[in-house]
Design a protein around this motif. Structure first.
Motif, mmCIF file in Angstrom:
data_model
loop_
_atom_site.group_PDB
_atom_site.id
_atom_site.type_symbol
_atom_site.label_atom_id
_atom_site.label_comp_id
_atom_site.label_asym_id
_atom_site.label_seq_id
_atom_site.Cartn_x
_atom_site.Cartn_y
_atom_site.Cartn_z
ATOM 1 N N TYR A 196 -36.184 -8.660 21.638
ATOM 2 C CA TYR A 196 -35.771 -9.896 22.293
ATOM 3 C C TYR A 196 -35.386 -9.657 23.754
ATOM 4 C CZ TYR A 196 -35.533 -11.545 17.502
ATOM 5 O OH TYR A 196 -35.857 -11.876 16.204
ATOM 6 N N VAL A 237 -30.329 -16.512 26.676
ATOM 7 C CA VAL A 237 -30.294 -17.264 27.927
ATOM 8 C C VAL A 237 -29.246 -16.659 28.848
ATOM 9 C CG1 VAL A 237 -29.952 -19.500 29.015
ATOM 10 C CG2 VAL A 237 -31.032 -19.360 26.753
ATOM 11 N N VAL A 257 -34.340 -16.039 17.585
ATOM 12 C CA VAL A 257 -33.205 -16.018 18.503
ATOM 13 C C VAL A 257 -33.703 -16.108 19.937
ATOM 14 C CG1 VAL A 257 -31.290 -14.638 19.358
ATOM 15 C CG2 VAL A 257 -31.773 -14.712 16.910
ATOM 16 N N GLN A 258 -33.060 -16.913 20.725
ATOM 17 C CA GLN A 258 -33.356 -16.987 22.154
ATOM 18 C C GLN A 258 -32.146 -16.503 22.937
ATOM 19 O OE1 GLN A 258 -34.586 -21.102 22.774
ATOM 20 N NE2 GLN A 258 -36.724 -20.451 22.766
ATOM 21 N N CYS A 280 -24.968 -13.667 28.757
ATOM 22 C CA CYS A 280 -26.189 -13.836 27.975
ATOM 23 C C CYS A 280 -25.784 -14.473 26.657
ATOM 24 C CB CYS A 280 -26.865 -12.501 27.738
ATOM 25 S SG CYS A 280 -28.246 -12.558 26.570
ATOM 26 N N ALA A 281 -26.179 -15.712 26.486
ATOM 27 C CA ALA A 281 -25.845 -16.449 25.280
ATOM 28 C C ALA A 281 -27.044 -16.474 24.347
ATOM 29 C CB ALA A 281 -25.433 -17.868 25.634
ATOM 30 N N ALA A 282 -26.797 -16.117 23.107
ATOM 31 C CA ALA A 282 -27.857 -16.149 22.098
ATOM 32 C C ALA A 282 -27.802 -17.452 21.326
ATOM 33 C CB ALA A 282 -27.700 -14.969 21.147
ATOM 34 N N SER A 283 -28.988 -17.980 21.020
ATOM 35 C CA SER A 283 -29.040 -19.245 20.290
ATOM 36 C C SER A 283 -28.618 -19.075 18.839
ATOM 37 C CB SER A 283 -30.451 -19.836 20.344
ATOM 38 O OG SER A 283 -31.389 -18.938 19.768
ATOM 39 N N GLY A 284 -28.699 -17.843 18.354
ATOM 40 C CA GLY A 284 -28.250 -17.562 17.004
ATOM 41 C C GLY A 284 -27.182 -16.494 17.022
ATOM 42 N N SER A 285 -26.794 -16.052 15.877
ATOM 43 C CA SER A 285 -25.760 -15.035 15.775
ATOM 44 C C SER A 285 -26.252 -13.696 16.306
ATOM 45 C CB SER A 285 -25.328 -14.876 14.323
ATOM 46 O OG SER A 285 -24.448 -13.777 14.189
ATOM 47 N N ASN A 333 -21.326 -15.240 20.358
ATOM 48 C CA ASN A 333 -22.751 -14.869 20.464
ATOM 49 C C ASN A 333 -23.148 -14.601 21.908
ATOM 50 O OD1 ASN A 333 -23.058 -15.257 17.678
ATOM 51 N ND2 ASN A 333 -23.463 -17.433 17.971
ATOM 52 N N THR A 334 -22.303 -13.889 22.612
ATOM 53 C CA THR A 334 -22.513 -13.686 24.045
ATOM 54 C C THR A 334 -22.241 -12.236 24.431
ATOM 55 O OG1 THR A 334 -21.869 -15.983 24.487
ATOM 56 C CG2 THR A 334 -21.834 -14.462 26.349
#
Length: 122
Positions: free
Chosen positions: A111, A5, A2-3, A22-27, A76-77
């Motif tokens: 993370y 951003v 997971v990233q 903060c947006a996560a690349s995954g769930s 996912n934010t």
């Protein structure tokens, strides 16, 4: 992997507002703990606010009454609404996440985002 951003930082005058995202690349559904830390020049990184998957929140004394943390699992934010900003809020703000809420509170989460600069002018 997971990233995280972050976005929404910038320059604002004292008394103004900013909303960090903060947006996560995954769930983020599996992240019981998510939060925001900040680090000012020459200072240690400190917890600003944290939120559990159940909606429990924890705020630094400096953030209480001015900042609000929230999360949208469908998007996912996680967000940090910052009002009545002060020059001492100037720092790089980092998103934090972990399957354990306690880890986010302790700063031992797995993370981290890359950080977004918030500058408050007087």
């Amino acid at each position: 992997q997971v990233q995280l951003v972050e976005s929404g930082g910038g320059l604002v005058q004292a008394g103004g507002s900013l909303r960090l995202s903060c947006a996560a690349s995954g769930s983020i559904f599996g992240f019981n703990g998510m939060g925001w830390y900040r680090q000012a020049p020459g200072k240690q990184r400190e917890l600003v606010a944290a939120i559990s998957s159940g909606g429990n929140t924890n705020y630094a004394d400096s953030a209480k009454g001015r900042f609000t943390i929230s999360r949208d699992n469908a998007k996912n934010t996680v967000y940090l609404q910052m009002n009545s900003l002060k020059p001492e809020d100037t720092a790089v703000y980092y998103c934090a996440a972990d399957i354990r809420f306690a880890a986010v509170l302790a700063g031992t989460n797995h993370y981290w985002g890359q950080g977004t600069q918030v500058t408050v002018s007087s």
